[in-house]
Design a protein around this motif. Structure first.
Motif, PDB file in Angstrom:
ATOM      1  N   ALA A   1      10.126  18.684  17.393  1.00 56.00           N
ATOM      2  CA  ALA A   1       9.100  19.679  17.095  1.00 56.00           C
ATOM      3  C   ALA A   1       8.149  19.803  18.281  1.00 56.00           C
ATOM      4  CB  ALA A   1       8.337  19.292  15.832  1.00 56.00           C
ATOM      5  N   HIS A   2       7.942  21.008  18.741  1.00 57.58           N
ATOM      6  CA  HIS A   2       7.143  21.233  19.944  1.00 57.58           C
ATOM      7  C   HIS A   2       5.647  21.077  19.674  1.00 57.58           C
ATOM      8  CE1 HIS A   2       5.831  22.832  23.746  1.00 57.58           C
ATOM      9  NE2 HIS A   2       5.168  23.817  23.146  1.00 57.58           N
ATOM     10  N   PHE A   3       5.165  21.683  18.592  1.00 64.36           N
ATOM     11  CA  PHE A   3       3.722  21.748  18.405  1.00 64.36           C
ATOM     12  C   PHE A   3       3.055  20.382  18.240  1.00 64.36           C
ATOM     13  CE2 PHE A   3      -0.273  22.530  16.223  1.00 64.36           C
ATOM     14  CZ  PHE A   3      -0.831  23.488  17.054  1.00 64.36           C
ATOM     15  N   PRO A   4       3.580  19.464  17.402  1.00 61.04           N
ATOM     16  CA  PRO A   4       2.909  18.165  17.278  1.00 61.04           C
ATOM     17  C   PRO A   4       2.735  17.442  18.611  1.00 61.04           C
ATOM     18  CG  PRO A   4       4.486  18.445  15.527  1.00 61.04           C
ATOM     19  CD  PRO A   4       4.714  19.585  16.473  1.00 61.04           C
ATOM     20  N   ARG A   5       3.701  17.617  19.532  1.00 58.61           N
ATOM     21  CA  ARG A   5       3.560  16.993  20.850  1.00 58.61           C
ATOM     22  C   ARG A   5       2.575  17.756  21.719  1.00 58.61           C
ATOM     23  NH1 ARG A   5       8.023  17.758  23.497  1.00 58.61           N
ATOM     24  NH2 ARG A   5       9.209  18.864  21.897  1.00 58.61           N
TER      25      ARG A   5
ATOM     26  N   GLU B   1      -1.156   6.847  10.930  1.00 51.70           N
ATOM     27  CA  GLU B   1      -0.083   6.940  11.900  1.00 51.70           C
ATOM     28  C   GLU B   1       0.752   8.195  11.656  1.00 51.70           C
ATOM     29  OE1 GLU B   1       0.292   5.063  14.469  1.00 51.70           O
ATOM     30  OE2 GLU B   1      -1.367   3.746  13.922  1.00 51.70           O
ATOM     31  N   PRO B   2       1.371   8.752  12.722  1.00 52.36           N
ATOM     32  CA  PRO B   2       2.259   9.907  12.535  1.00 52.36           C
ATOM     33  C   PRO B   2       3.347   9.604  11.510  1.00 52.36           C
ATOM     34  CG  PRO B   2       1.778   9.597  14.852  1.00 52.36           C
ATOM     35  CD  PRO B   2       1.185   8.409  14.136  1.00 52.36           C
ATOM     36  N   GLY B   3       3.564  10.544  10.614  1.00 52.47           N
ATOM     37  CA  GLY B   3       4.537  10.363   9.545  1.00 52.47           C
ATOM     38  C   GLY B   3       3.926   9.923   8.229  1.00 52.47           C
ATOM     39  N   THR B   4       2.652   9.496   8.257  1.00 52.68           N
ATOM     40  CA  THR B   4       1.983   9.081   7.025  1.00 52.68           C
ATOM     41  C   THR B   4       1.817  10.263   6.077  1.00 52.68           C
ATOM     42  OG1 THR B   4       0.736   7.333   8.156  1.00 52.68           O
ATOM     43  CG2 THR B   4      -0.134   8.099   6.048  1.00 52.68           C
ATOM     44  N   ARG B   5       2.094  10.023   4.801  1.00 51.26           N
ATOM     45  CA  ARG B   5       1.909  11.040   3.766  1.00 51.26           C
ATOM     46  C   ARG B   5       0.838  10.564   2.796  1.00 51.26           C
ATOM     47  NH1 ARG B   5       6.691  14.337   3.586  1.00 51.26           N
ATOM     48  NH2 ARG B   5       5.935  15.208   1.624  1.00 51.26           N
ATOM     49  N   LEU B   6      -0.055  11.474   2.429  1.00 54.78           N
ATOM     50  CA  LEU B   6      -1.070  11.177   1.425  1.00 54.78           C
ATOM     51  C   LEU B   6      -1.128  12.324   0.419  1.00 54.78           C
ATOM     52  CD1 LEU B   6      -4.159   9.940   3.510  1.00 54.78           C
ATOM     53  CD2 LEU B   6      -2.453   8.549   2.347  1.00 54.78           C
ATOM     54  N   PRO B   7      -1.509  12.033  -0.821  1.00 51.85           N
ATOM     55  CA  PRO B   7      -1.754  13.137  -1.757  1.00 51.85           C
ATOM     56  C   PRO B   7      -2.800  14.073  -1.150  1.00 51.85           C
ATOM     57  CG  PRO B   7      -1.751  11.019  -2.904  1.00 51.85           C
ATOM     58  CD  PRO B   7      -1.743  10.704  -1.437  1.00 51.85           C
ATOM     59  N   ALA B   8      -2.518  15.357  -1.146  1.00 54.87           N
ATOM     60  CA  ALA B   8      -3.387  16.305  -0.445  1.00 54.87           C
ATOM     61  C   ALA B   8      -4.829  16.255  -0.937  1.00 54.87           C
ATOM     62  CB  ALA B   8      -2.817  17.712  -0.561  1.00 54.87           C
TER      63      ALA B   8
ATOM     64  N   VAL C   1     -15.962  13.252  20.715  1.00 56.25           N
ATOM     65  CA  VAL C   1     -16.673  12.741  19.539  1.00 56.25           C
ATOM     66  C   VAL C   1     -16.597  11.230  19.405  1.00 56.25           C
ATOM     67  CG1 VAL C   1     -16.340  14.911  18.317  1.00 56.25           C
ATOM     68  CG2 VAL C   1     -14.678  13.058  17.993  1.00 56.25           C
ATOM     69  N   GLN C   2     -15.771  10.583  20.255  1.00 55.87           N
ATOM     70  CA  GLN C   2     -15.622   9.126  20.243  1.00 55.87           C
ATOM     71  C   GLN C   2     -15.107   8.607  18.898  1.00 55.87           C
ATOM     72  OE1 GLN C   2     -16.464   6.862  23.183  1.00 55.87           O
ATOM     73  NE2 GLN C   2     -15.833   8.916  23.816  1.00 55.87           N
ATOM     74  N   GLU C   3     -14.188   9.360  18.307  1.00 53.47           N
ATOM     75  CA  GLU C   3     -13.571   8.961  17.046  1.00 53.47           C
ATOM     76  C   GLU C   3     -12.085   9.307  17.086  1.00 53.47           C
ATOM     77  OE1 GLU C   3     -15.207   7.286  14.886  1.00 53.47           O
ATOM     78  OE2 GLU C   3     -17.309   7.811  15.196  1.00 53.47           O
ATOM     79  N   SER C   4     -11.301   8.736  16.161  1.00 57.85           N
ATOM     80  CA  SER C   4      -9.877   9.045  16.069  1.00 57.85           C
ATOM     81  C   SER C   4      -9.681  10.467  15.543  1.00 57.85           C
ATOM     82  CB  SER C   4      -9.174   8.059  15.132  1.00 57.85           C
ATOM     83  OG  SER C   4      -9.223   6.750  15.649  1.00 57.85           O
ATOM     84  N   THR C   5      -8.639  11.131  16.041  1.00 62.51           N
ATOM     85  CA  THR C   5      -8.357  12.508  15.626  1.00 62.51           C
ATOM     86  C   THR C   5      -6.901  12.640  15.195  1.00 62.51           C
ATOM     87  OG1 THR C   5      -7.903  13.101  17.931  1.00 62.51           O
ATOM     88  CG2 THR C   5     -10.130  13.508  17.107  1.00 62.51           C
ATOM     89  N   ASN C   6      -6.637  13.628  14.328  1.00 61.43           N
ATOM     90  CA  ASN C   6      -5.304  13.817  13.770  1.00 61.43           C
ATOM     91  C   ASN C   6      -4.954  15.292  13.660  1.00 61.43           C
ATOM     92  OD1 ASN C   6      -4.924  10.887  12.651  1.00 61.43           O
ATOM     93  ND2 ASN C   6      -6.873  11.548  11.808  1.00 61.43           N
ATOM     94  N   PHE C   7      -3.653  15.576  13.666  1.00 64.40           N
ATOM     95  CA  PHE C   7      -3.145  16.897  13.314  1.00 64.40           C
ATOM     96  C   PHE C   7      -2.203  16.714  12.141  1.00 64.40           C
ATOM     97  CE2 PHE C   7       0.383  19.968  13.557  1.00 64.40           C
ATOM     98  CZ  PHE C   7      -0.334  21.135  13.332  1.00 64.40           C
ATOM     99  N   SER C   8      -2.338  17.544  11.112  1.00 62.04           N
ATOM    100  CA  SER C   8      -1.518  17.374   9.914  1.00 62.04           C
ATOM    101  C   SER C   8      -1.144  18.715   9.317  1.00 62.04           C
ATOM    102  CB  SER C   8      -2.273  16.526   8.874  1.00 62.04           C
ATOM    103  OG  SER C   8      -3.573  17.044   8.666  1.00 62.04           O
ATOM    104  N   VAL C   9      -0.128  18.673   8.450  1.00 62.01           N
ATOM    105  CA  VAL C   9       0.358  19.876   7.769  1.00 62.01           C
ATOM    106  C   VAL C   9       0.526  19.565   6.292  1.00 62.01           C
ATOM    107  CG1 VAL C   9       1.541  20.767   9.815  1.00 62.01           C
ATOM    108  CG2 VAL C   9       2.783  19.302   8.192  1.00 62.01           C
TER     109      VAL C   9
ATOM    110  N   VAL D   1       0.878  15.626   5.518  1.00 58.98           N
ATOM    111  CA  VAL D   1       1.645  14.756   6.416  1.00 58.98           C
ATOM    112  C   VAL D   1       0.979  14.769   7.786  1.00 58.98           C
ATOM    113  CG1 VAL D   1       3.887  14.272   7.433  1.00 58.98           C
ATOM    114  CG2 VAL D   1       3.761  15.338   5.181  1.00 58.98           C
ATOM    115  N   TYR D   2       0.692  13.585   8.315  1.00 60.35           N
ATOM    116  CA  TYR D   2       0.063  13.464   9.632  1.00 60.35           C
ATOM    117  C   TYR D   2       1.150  13.428  10.699  1.00 60.35           C
ATOM    118  CZ  TYR D   2      -4.224  12.532   7.124  1.00 60.35           C
ATOM    119  OH  TYR D   2      -5.308  12.658   6.290  1.00 60.35           O
ATOM    120  N   LEU D   3       1.093  14.379  11.645  1.00 63.85           N
ATOM    121  CA  LEU D   3       2.141  14.524  12.646  1.00 63.85           C
ATOM    122  C   LEU D   3       1.728  14.032  14.025  1.00 63.85           C
ATOM    123  CD1 LEU D   3       3.605  18.038  11.746  1.00 63.85           C
ATOM    124  CD2 LEU D   3       4.324  15.786  10.943  1.00 63.85           C
ATOM    125  N   ALA D   4       0.435  13.992  14.312  1.00 62.98           N
ATOM    126  CA  ALA D   4      -0.030  13.531  15.626  1.00 62.98           C
ATOM    127  C   ALA D   4      -1.360  12.823  15.448  1.00 62.98           C
ATOM    128  CB  ALA D   4      -0.173  14.700  16.596  1.00 62.98           C
ATOM    129  N   ARG D   5      -1.579  11.811  16.271  1.00 63.49           N
ATOM    130  CA  ARG D   5      -2.823  11.049  16.174  1.00 63.49           C
ATOM    131  C   ARG D   5      -3.244  10.568  17.553  1.00 63.49           C
ATOM    132  NH1 ARG D   5      -3.789   4.851  14.185  1.00 63.49           N
ATOM    133  NH2 ARG D   5      -6.048   4.953  13.997  1.00 63.49           N
TER     134      ARG D   5
END
Length: 260
Positions: free
Chosen positions: A90-94, A138-145, A107-115, A122-126
């Motif tokens: 997948a191109h976009f997560p990279r 972590e990438p690949g983690t799933r949580l109830p929306a 912001v000096q904090e952790s950031t994520n991209f998810s869908v 689902v978290y795809l990039a961190r």
């Protein structure tokens, strides 16, 4: 940085490989609450016969996706290759990672991209915050929306009919004493996110954790995903976190829009 948009045609049943679909259901039978399962338990979870379940499981053992002690079965780390194939192709997560890196530095904090995927986010990039103690998924983690800031932002972007369908089919389970489980209250929160253009949650999935998120759209207005900042609630007040992070999140989302 254009991603191919999926289509969802009506595929004739004769063109479907039922064995592949059942195999995926067998893999999905395992989770954090069911790491070790018998063939009978897998059969019940995957809605297949015990004989079929045992054949699927033994095939998975043969190709290294599962292991067994003769009675119980469990997944092996090789299953991660299935998800890794998506992340590698997948191109976009990279492509979004450099933007998350700049945001994280700002912001000096952790950031994520998810869908949004079904009823989960689902978290795809961190990108990890530049500090010793970090927060995030972590990438690949799933949580109830509904437990995730990103999930709420993505749900808020859906038409009302789809939001209602989600609420009708989802049990709002309390993961902490602060998890919102009232459907009407949750729907009001989604409406507020729509009006504000961002979402903030605290201690919804894990006590002491805060998330801030905004939607990411392409130039045509199509929803692509959400970018988020994850932090400890002890690191700043809610108001301070909003003032520091939301403008940076919105600026990053606007920049991404020009590249998608």
């Amino acid at each position: 940085m254009t991603e191919r948009q999926p289509i969802h045609p009506d595929i004739p049943k004769r063109d479907l490989v039922e064995g592949l679909m059942k195999g995926v259901e067998v893999i999905n039978a395992f989770n954090g609450d069911a790491r070790y399962l018998s063939a009978s338990e897998v059969a019940e979870r995957a809605h297949i016969t015990r004989t079929a379940a045992r054949r699927y499981l033994l095939t998975m053992v043969h190709i290294g996706l599962a292991a067994t002690d003769g009675k119980l079965f469990w997944l092996t780390p090789r299953v991660l290759n299935l998800g890794r194939s998506y992340l590698d192709s997948a191109h976009f997560p990279r492509a979004v990672v450099p933007f998350l890196q700049r945001l994280s530095q700002q912001v000096q904090e952790s950031t994520n991209f998810s869908v949004l995927d079904g009823s989960d986010v689902v978290y795809l990039a961190r990108v990890i915050a530049p500090r010793l103690v970090t927060a995030g998924f972590e990438p690949g983690t799933r949580l109830p929306a509904y437990t995730s800031t990103a999930g709420r932002v993505l749900l808020a972007a859906l038409p009302d009919a789809e939001v209602q369908a989600y609420l009708d089919s989802t049990e709002l389970v309390a993961y902490t004493h602060m998890t919102v489980t009232d459907r009407e209250g949750f729907y009001r929160e989604l409406q507020e996110i729509r009006e504000l253009g961002y979402g903030v949650t605290e201690s919804q999935y894990e006590v002491g954790m805060r998330g801030l998120s905004v939607p990411v759209r392409n130039r045509n207005g199509m929803l692509i995903g959400a970018i988020s900042v994850s932090m400890s609630t002890a690191s700043a007040s809610r108001e301070e976190a909003i003032a520091r992070c939301v403008p940076a999140l919105q600026s990053t989302a606007n920049t991404l829009m020009m590249w998608i």
